[in-house]
Write an enzyme that holds these catalytic residues in place. Structure first.
Site: not given
Lengths: 311, 311
Positions: A214, A20-21, A245, A212, A254
């Site tokens: 990065h 997803r991300d 991002c 979470h 990530n």
């Protein structure tokens, strides 16, 4: 060599976000069949929580516009398969397809709430409240993402009490779990400890918190280690380091699941993940994307057949 | 946001290795004038310990064959400028040029001693003993590198008592400082804590220990954080992440100084380094090398004029 550390958890649940991300940040959409196969391979590699897709309007995230096609193709996968929903309409679509885990996406800062959700923080929380309630009523597990917990590209430093306020609101409306996002990757371990301590004081159980991070500035794993020392047992990561991002110049995004698993394995912390199978999966996906994985561990362990446009 | 952590040091000395450990791994030699300018720029960016070159036989490290030409060109730089010497001959050359800081290079494992030095561990220690003594007699400060402290490509896991034995031997022969090297980048934070604890018990003062992590599996900064928590105040790093290990498939090598400084700055730990000036220096060097820096922080902060052969 495995050297367990007193005080660290013995088991960590990895919340895999690559499908997803990761894929939502790709320039071009990955075919639905490849996404389904990716999720199957992640499960085979031992991951048990695999965020599958997002039921947002295709106009905003065209890369995941196939959520309706994808979800039935993976319904037999024996794993938790959370899906992101931005609003009532997204929830309805997800529940209609049988989703049992829902995630909503809030911001700790006004600027990002405006940019990402086109609402103020309070307006977005007001939108989520009936969504969370309905999801809970339908028996779904609800995760609340809180983005920009440590820094914001417009506002800079984010006052931690502001983060605590948003976290508390999400918890109070019924979220089962929160994910604390360092969306632009600027956090360092002291900030992580400070936020977790404030959340303790505010009565939010550490067991219901995920982190979470990065890797935009290379800090993700050091921050994860600090979070583990605080007792966090849910860590978000993206297979092969997929994703990025849009607000950072760098493509690094990530935390790579493989780099995380390498550390956890060395610390004697169980994850259930087969690192070699996971690396093979990321190499396979890198082949589909046409460029090598940014994960250090994938680069070190991966076969030399990994696509190598990079140095 | 700066969040100091109780128990962490308030100041860290960065031992910058880019000009030596970084450039010695380049396929082609960098011109001497560029090396000298690199060292000047590193000093201007605030680094005060800059390992300059290596007085090894040009046959083994042709990239640094210009040590005799380089060293006089930087003699006015107001910084500690350690140089690597492999033996008596190297020491003589270094001292003749006025070097005041010497480094010797030992291995914790027999396989790497054989591969890198063509000697057993004990034979190499016997070679170093008169070198260290003579350096000390000449008033020089001596650093002892210990490579393969955590893992070895041939032997796998390295028993920590074996590392302690080599460290103790180097200290006993007069080394002022040791640098604990994770040459293939496999260590995780628990191993770091375990080795530092054993070295404590063996009576080696933490103040005389530096750590030298490689980022091959993405672990370098998490390991550094663990070392800081143990009280270590000397950290090796390489500007822009220059350098690599010839025994790993990946090009990722030394911990990038910029990524380290980002973390230390966030933790409120003084280094004296101007991160923006250092990033500019690494971008400048990347231009000379014709490829972008692998440092996450350099990629995030650097100008878009950074050479971009990468994704």
């Amino acid at each position: 060599m495995v050297v367990p550390e007193p005080g660290l958890p013995t088991r960590v649940r990895i919340h895999e976000v690559g499908a997803r991300d990761g894929l939502q940040n790709e320039k071009t959409a990955v075919p639905t069949k490849v996404k389904a196969e990716f999720i199957r391979r992640l499960r085979t590699a031992g991951l048990t929580t695999i965020e599958a897709t997002s039921f947002v309007h295709p106009k905003w995230v065209p890369q995941l516009a196939d959520a309706e096609e994808l979800f039935p193709q993976i319904s037999d996968v024996d794993a938790e398969l959370p899906v992101l929903v931005p609003n009532q309409r997204g929830l309805d679509r997800a529940l209609a397809l049988g989703a049992r885990r829902i995630a909503v996406f809030a911001s700790a800062t006004e600027s990002f709430a405006k940019a990402n959700l086109n609402r103020t923080v309070d307006e977005s929380l007001a939108v989520f409240e009936p969504v969370v309630r309905q999801a809970k009523d339908a028996g779904a597990h609800v995760r609340g993402y809180v983005s920009m917990c440590f820094g914001d590209p417009w506002e800079g430093e984010v006052p931690l009490p502001q983060v605590v306020r948003v976290c508390t609101a999400l918890r109070d409306m019924g979220c089962d779990e929160l994910s604390l996002g360092d969306t632009i990757g600027v956090a360092t371990p002291g900030q992580v400890r400070a936020l977790l301590t404030l959340l303790d004081e505010a009565g939010l159980p550490t067991a219901e918190l995920g982190v979470h991070f990065h890797d935009t500035y290379g800090q993700a794993l050091a921050n994860t280690y600090a979070a583990l020392q605080h007792g966090v047992t849910t860590v978000d990561a993206s297979a092969g380091g997929l994703g990025g991002c849009p607000y950072a110049k760098s493509a690094t995004g990530n935390l790579a699941t493989e780099d995380l698993v390498w550390m956890l394995r060395g610390l004697g912390i169980e994850t259930g993940v087969d690192l070699e199978a996971l690396t093979a999966t990321s190499v396979w996906m890198a082949g589909h994307l046409g460029r090598p994985s940014p994960s250090r561990t994938v680069r070190a362990l991966g076969p030399t057949t990994q696509p190598d446009k990079d140095q």
